[in-house]
Design a protein around this motif. Structure first.
Motif, PDB file in Angstrom:
ATOM      1  N   PRO A 121      39.926  42.678  44.235  1.00  0.00           N
ATOM      2  CA  PRO A 121      39.988  42.818  42.774  1.00  0.00           C
ATOM      3  C   PRO A 121      39.754  41.473  42.091  1.00  0.00           C
ATOM      4  O   PRO A 121      40.046  40.423  42.658  1.00  0.00           O
ATOM      5  CB  PRO A 121      41.410  43.316  42.523  1.00  0.00           C
ATOM      6  N   LEU A 122      39.214  41.530  40.899  1.00  0.00           N
ATOM      7  CA  LEU A 122      39.011  40.314  40.104  1.00  0.00           C
ATOM      8  C   LEU A 122      40.302  39.944  39.389  1.00  0.00           C
ATOM      9  O   LEU A 122      41.077  40.822  38.997  1.00  0.00           O
ATOM     10  CB  LEU A 122      37.902  40.541  39.073  1.00  0.00           C
ATOM     11  N   LEU A 182      33.890  50.019  46.699  1.00  0.00           N
ATOM     12  CA  LEU A 182      33.016  48.941  47.154  1.00  0.00           C
ATOM     13  C   LEU A 182      33.647  48.058  48.228  1.00  0.00           C
ATOM     14  O   LEU A 182      32.976  47.205  48.790  1.00  0.00           O
ATOM     15  CB  LEU A 182      32.590  48.076  45.949  1.00  0.00           C
ATOM     16  N   ARG A 183      34.955  48.258  48.460  1.00  0.00           N
ATOM     17  CA  ARG A 183      35.694  47.464  49.460  1.00  0.00           C
ATOM     18  C   ARG A 183      35.605  45.957  49.180  1.00  0.00           C
ATOM     19  O   ARG A 183      35.438  45.153  50.075  1.00  0.00           O
ATOM     20  CB  ARG A 183      35.180  47.752  50.870  1.00  0.00           C
ATOM     21  N   LEU A 184      35.719  45.621  47.898  1.00  0.00           N
ATOM     22  CA  LEU A 184      35.722  44.225  47.449  1.00  0.00           C
ATOM     23  C   LEU A 184      37.103  43.881  46.914  1.00  0.00           C
ATOM     24  O   LEU A 184      37.835  44.766  46.472  1.00  0.00           O
ATOM     25  CB  LEU A 184      34.681  44.020  46.343  1.00  0.00           C
ATOM     26  N   ASN A 191      37.520  49.167  36.629  1.00  0.00           N
ATOM     27  CA  ASN A 191      36.522  48.411  37.389  1.00  0.00           C
ATOM     28  C   ASN A 191      37.133  47.857  38.670  1.00  0.00           C
ATOM     29  O   ASN A 191      36.508  47.897  39.738  1.00  0.00           O
ATOM     30  CB  ASN A 191      35.945  47.266  36.553  1.00  0.00           C
ATOM     31  N   ASN A 192      38.347  47.321  38.578  1.00  0.00           N
ATOM     32  CA  ASN A 192      39.002  46.778  39.774  1.00  0.00           C
ATOM     33  C   ASN A 192      39.315  47.882  40.785  1.00  0.00           C
ATOM     34  O   ASN A 192      39.182  47.679  41.991  1.00  0.00           O
ATOM     35  CB  ASN A 192      40.273  46.009  39.406  1.00  0.00           C
ATOM     36  N   THR A 196      37.598  50.581  41.243  1.00  0.00           N
ATOM     37  CA  THR A 196      36.317  50.898  41.871  1.00  0.00           C
ATOM     38  C   THR A 196      35.937  49.832  42.893  1.00  0.00           C
ATOM     39  O   THR A 196      35.470  50.154  43.986  1.00  0.00           O
ATOM     40  CB  THR A 196      35.208  51.026  40.810  1.00  0.00           C
ATOM     41  N   ARG A 197      36.157  48.567  42.548  1.00  0.00           N
ATOM     42  CA  ARG A 197      35.846  47.473  43.488  1.00  0.00           C
ATOM     43  C   ARG A 197      36.623  47.639  44.787  1.00  0.00           C
ATOM     44  O   ARG A 197      36.067  47.515  45.876  1.00  0.00           O
ATOM     45  CB  ARG A 197      36.188  46.115  42.872  1.00  0.00           C
ATOM     46  N   ASN A 226      27.207  50.952  40.079  1.00  0.00           N
ATOM     47  CA  ASN A 226      28.478  50.994  40.810  1.00  0.00           C
ATOM     48  C   ASN A 226      29.607  51.569  39.960  1.00  0.00           C
ATOM     49  O   ASN A 226      30.769  51.433  40.309  1.00  0.00           O
ATOM     50  CB  ASN A 226      28.861  49.598  41.294  1.00  0.00           C
ATOM     51  N   LYS A 251      37.946  39.024  33.885  1.00  0.00           N
ATOM     52  CA  LYS A 251      36.532  39.315  33.609  1.00  0.00           C
ATOM     53  C   LYS A 251      36.381  39.506  32.100  1.00  0.00           C
ATOM     54  O   LYS A 251      37.245  40.102  31.464  1.00  0.00           O
ATOM     55  CB  LYS A 251      36.082  40.576  34.320  1.00  0.00           C
ATOM     56  N   GLU A 259      30.629  50.420  37.220  1.00  0.00           N
ATOM     57  CA  GLU A 259      31.361  49.348  36.541  1.00  0.00           C
ATOM     58  C   GLU A 259      31.015  49.389  35.062  1.00  0.00           C
ATOM     59  O   GLU A 259      29.852  49.501  34.684  1.00  0.00           O
ATOM     60  CB  GLU A 259      30.998  47.975  37.112  1.00  0.00           C
TER      61      GLU A 259
END
Length: 115
Positions: A104-105, A100-102, A92-93, A95-96, A58, A108, A60
């Protein structure tokens, strides 16, 4: 090892071979060398560049490696590694959220190694 003036050190080659031998790369993971990661500092866009990083399918960034060049340049690798980790977390966030439609964290742990 003494480095000739026209050559890079063997840290990159060694690190990629080590990750392969230890099973860090393979199905779903790849070792990337000299990957640029954008970083926004005080409103100014900069790029950090990894020596080696482990990435998943992904895109990440899972692990970062920074070469310790104190014997050559006298520079401390830890601030560079920390900047890379901050940039990797942000990338990474992004990209999420975008790919990826997620959500954000909030935090991490991104392991980092200096060699």
């Amino acid at each position: 090892m003494t480095i000739r003036p026209d050559e890079e050190s063997a840290v990159v080659d060694f690190t990629v071979a080590l990750f392969r031998a230890c099973g860090y790369t393979g199905v779903g993971r790849i070792a990337r060398t000299r990957k640029k990661i954008p970083l926004l500092i005080c409103g100014e866009r900069r790029d950090t560049k990894t020596v080696v990083c482990i990435m998943d399918d992904n895109d990440e960034i899972l692990l970062l490696v920074q070469e310790d060049k104190r014997h050559m340049e006298g520079s401390d690798p830890e601030p560079q590694l920390i900047a890379q980790a901050i940039a990797a977390f942000t990338a990474n966030n992004q990209t999420r959220v975008r790919t990826l439609r997620l959500p954000p964290l909030q935090s991490k742990v991104i392991p980092g190694i200096t060699l």
